[in-house]
Design an enzyme around this catalytic site. Sequence first.
Site, PDB file in Angstrom:
ATOM      1  N   GLU A 212      -3.987  18.662   2.346  1.00 35.35           N
ATOM      2  CA  GLU A 212      -2.271  18.577   3.279  1.00 35.35           C
ATOM      3  C   GLU A 212      -1.631  18.980   1.956  1.00 35.35           C
ATOM      4  O   GLU A 212      -0.373  18.956   2.051  1.00 35.35           O
ATOM      5  CB  GLU A 212      -1.704  17.586   3.596  1.00 35.35           C
ATOM      6  CG  GLU A 212      -3.074  17.077   4.819  1.00 35.35           C
ATOM      7  CD  GLU A 212      -4.370  16.101   4.576  1.00 35.35           C
ATOM      8  OE1 GLU A 212      -4.523  15.560   5.530  1.00 35.35           O
ATOM      9  OE2 GLU A 212      -4.697  16.662   3.599  1.00 35.35           O
ATOM     10  N   ARG A 268      -4.760   3.533  -1.656  1.00 34.25           N
ATOM     11  CA  ARG A 268      -3.742   2.717  -0.965  1.00 34.25           C
ATOM     12  C   ARG A 268      -2.869   0.945  -2.144  1.00 34.25           C
ATOM     13  O   ARG A 268      -2.249   0.280  -1.886  1.00 34.25           O
ATOM     14  CB  ARG A 268      -4.093   2.385   0.485  1.00 34.25           C
ATOM     15  CG  ARG A 268      -5.310   1.715   0.105  1.00 34.25           C
ATOM     16  CD  ARG A 268      -6.306   1.487   2.006  1.00 34.25           C
ATOM     17  NE  ARG A 268      -6.831   0.857   1.997  1.00 34.25           N
ATOM     18  CZ  ARG A 268      -7.979   1.264   1.543  1.00 34.25           C
ATOM     19  NH1 ARG A 268      -8.119   2.968   1.235  1.00 34.25           N
ATOM     20  NH2 ARG A 268      -9.937   0.833   1.802  1.00 34.25           N
ATOM     21  N   GLU A 353      -6.571   0.809   6.794  1.00 37.64           N
ATOM     22  CA  GLU A 353      -7.145   1.736   6.425  1.00 37.64           C
ATOM     23  C   GLU A 353      -8.106   0.434   5.190  1.00 37.64           C
ATOM     24  O   GLU A 353      -9.407   1.287   6.075  1.00 37.64           O
ATOM     25  CB  GLU A 353      -7.055   2.529   6.000  1.00 37.64           C
ATOM     26  CG  GLU A 353      -7.378   3.810   4.999  1.00 37.64           C
ATOM     27  CD  GLU A 353      -6.714   4.360   4.445  1.00 37.64           C
ATOM     28  OE1 GLU A 353      -5.900   5.532   5.032  1.00 37.64           O
ATOM     29  OE2 GLU A 353      -6.602   4.810   3.154  1.00 37.64           O
ATOM     30  N   HIS A 384      16.473  -5.524  19.778  1.00 39.52           N
ATOM     31  CA  HIS A 384      16.811  -4.755  20.573  1.00 39.52           C
ATOM     32  C   HIS A 384      15.879  -3.770  20.945  1.00 39.52           C
ATOM     33  O   HIS A 384      16.538  -2.671  22.067  1.00 39.52           O
ATOM     34  CB  HIS A 384      18.085  -4.037  20.315  1.00 39.52           C
ATOM     35  CG  HIS A 384      19.377  -4.962  19.886  1.00 39.52           C
ATOM     36  ND1 HIS A 384      19.552  -5.784  20.951  1.00 39.52           N
ATOM     37  CD2 HIS A 384      19.655  -5.405  18.779  1.00 39.52           C
ATOM     38  CE1 HIS A 384      21.142  -6.211  20.348  1.00 39.52           C
ATOM     39  NE2 HIS A 384      20.302  -6.786  19.254  1.00 39.52           N
ATOM     40  N   LYS A 512     -10.670  14.746   8.244  1.00 38.41           N
ATOM     41  CA  LYS A 512     -10.481  16.512   7.942  1.00 38.41           C
ATOM     42  C   LYS A 512     -11.099  16.929   7.274  1.00 38.41           C
ATOM     43  O   LYS A 512     -11.214  18.393   7.660  1.00 38.41           O
ATOM     44  CB  LYS A 512      -9.742  14.777   6.292  1.00 38.41           C
ATOM     45  CG  LYS A 512      -8.945  14.214   6.177  1.00 38.41           C
ATOM     46  CD  LYS A 512      -9.241  13.624   5.009  1.00 38.41           C
ATOM     47  CE  LYS A 512      -8.994  14.396   3.497  1.00 38.41           C
ATOM     48  NZ  LYS A 512      -8.774  13.773   2.492  1.00 38.41           N
TER      49      LYS A 512
END
Length: 550
Positions: A212, A268, A353, A384, A512
Site C-alpha cells: 500500500e 504501533r 493488533e 446521539h 497481505k
Amino acid sequence: MTSRASLPSWQALQKHAVEMKTQHMKDLFSKDANRFNEFSLNSDSFLFDYSKNLITSDTMQKLFTLARDCELEQWREKMFSGERINTTEDRSVLHVALRDRSNTPLIVEGENLTEKVQAALAQIKDFSERIRTGTWKGYSGKRIKDVVNIGVGGSNLGPQMVTEALKHYSDQSVRVHYVSNVDGTQIADILRPLDPENTLFIISSKTFTTTETMTNAQTAMKWLVTSAFDEKAIGKHFVAVSSNKATACEFGIEEENIFDMWDWVGGRFSLWSAIGLPIALDLGFDKFVELLEGAYEVDQHFKTAPLEKNAPVIMALLSLWNCTFLGSQSQAILPYDQPLHKLTAYLQQAEMESNGKSVNWQGDEVDYPTVPSIWGEIGINGQHAFYQYLHQSNNVVPADFIGSVASVTPVKGHHDTLMANFFAQTEALMGGVDEQQVRADLKAKGRNQEYIDKVAPHKVHKGNRPTNTILMDQIEPRSIGSLIALYEHKIFTQGILLQICSFDQWGVELGKGLANNIYDELKSDVIDGKHDSSTQNLINYYKATKAAKS
C-alpha cells in the site's frame, strides 16, 4: 508452562466474579463514602478514577495477587532491560528507550542503544529545523510548504493522531498531510491542491516494500517527476523512515535523508522514533521533546510505582476483570475533547493488533477470553448515536471516558456544557434508574396510570455499567505523551496477564500475502483455481465487469 486458568489466583477470581455479578455499583457507593479516594489515582499528568467498576477492595487484592503470580514485575524488568520478550520474532521491545530522558546508557547485546536514539533525535531536530526555517529548498529553489507522510498502520496512525490532537500548537510553518489508503482517491485528493515545487514526501515503511505504501509512493514520485522533468528532483523532495536503506536509495532517496527504524520498535509503538518526524515538522522539535517527556514520566511511574498504585497495571487488570471474568466482549473509548477525535482509531490498532490473539506463549489455544474489541467516538457525537446501546442493551460495554479541565479553544459556555455531559454519562451508566423511580417521576409529571404502565419498562436503565475516567488538565504535548504511554503499558500488562505475545501481528500478514497473489491474477488472464468458489467468482465478476467497461 501451565495455563493462566490453572492458577489458584485465577480460579479465585472466577469464583469471586460469580459473587460480584449479584452486586450493584450504586449500592457499593452507598455503603462506602470513601470509595472514590480508594479507587482513584492522581498524578502530575492526569486524574484516573476507576471507582465506577464492579469491584471491591477484595476484588483488587485478588487481581494484584494474580499479577504477581504472573510475574508481572519480572516481565516489566525484562522489557526495560532489553530482553527479547517478543519471542515469536526474537526481538527486544524497547519503544521506552526512544523517550528515555535520563540519558542513561542502555547496553543491549553489546550495543549502546541510548547513543543510537540520541543520534536519531539529533537528525530529526536538524532536518525539521531546516524544513521549518526554509533552509531546505526544493528542486526549483523554493522552500517546502507542505509535507505528505505516506505510510500505513503504525507508520500513519500514531503521527496523525498526535498532530490532530495538537494542531492548536502548530505555527503552520509547514502543513502536514497523511496518505495511508491505497484507494487512489485519498492521494489524489491530497495532491490536487499542492504544488510539487513546495512539497516534501516522507515514505515511512520499515521494509520499504509494504504494498500500500509503495503504491502511493510511486504515484507521488510520478507526480513530482512529471512537474520537474528530472528524476534527480526525488532527492530534494523525498525522505524515508526505513531499515531498508538499499531499496530506499534505489527509489532515489539520498542515504543521508533516510531515518533509521530498528527491529526492537514495533510499528504501533513507533511514533516516538523517526516515524514521528511529521510531528516535529508540524509542531517544532521542542514540542516533540515535550511529547517524549510526558511519555517518560509515565514510563517511570509504570516502572517504579507499586502495583496497587500503578495506573497502567490497574487499567489492564480492570480490562481482564471486565472481559475475561465478567464477560464483556467490547470496550468503548470515549474522548470528550475534539482534538482527540483520532484517539479511538489509534487505540484500536494498539490494543487489538497487540492482544487480539488466541494462543499463549507456547502456541497452545487459550481457554479464556483475551481482550475486548475496541470501538468508540467523540463523546457528544456518541451520545446521539450508540449511547442508547451502552445504557440499555443486554451487552455490558465498559468504557473509558477521557476529558480535560480546560479547553485548548475556550469558547464561553461550551466546555462546561461538554463536561457536564462527561460527568453525567458516567454517573448514569453506573447508577441507572429503576422502574420504581421511573414510575414516581412519571406520576410527578402528571401522567395517567395507563401511560405509566405502558412507558415505564422502556425507561428503565439497569446501570451497573463500568467506566474509567481519565481527566487531564489540558490537551498539550506532555499530557498527550503521558496518555499514549499509559495505554501502551496497559497493553503490555494485558499481554503478560493473558500469557499472549503482544508484539507480533501475524493476522495482518496473512491477508497481505493473499492480496499479493490475487493482485497478480487481476493483472493477467491466469485463473489458478485455488480459491474457494465465492472468492473465485467475485474475482471473475470484477475482471469481467471491468473489461466490459474499459
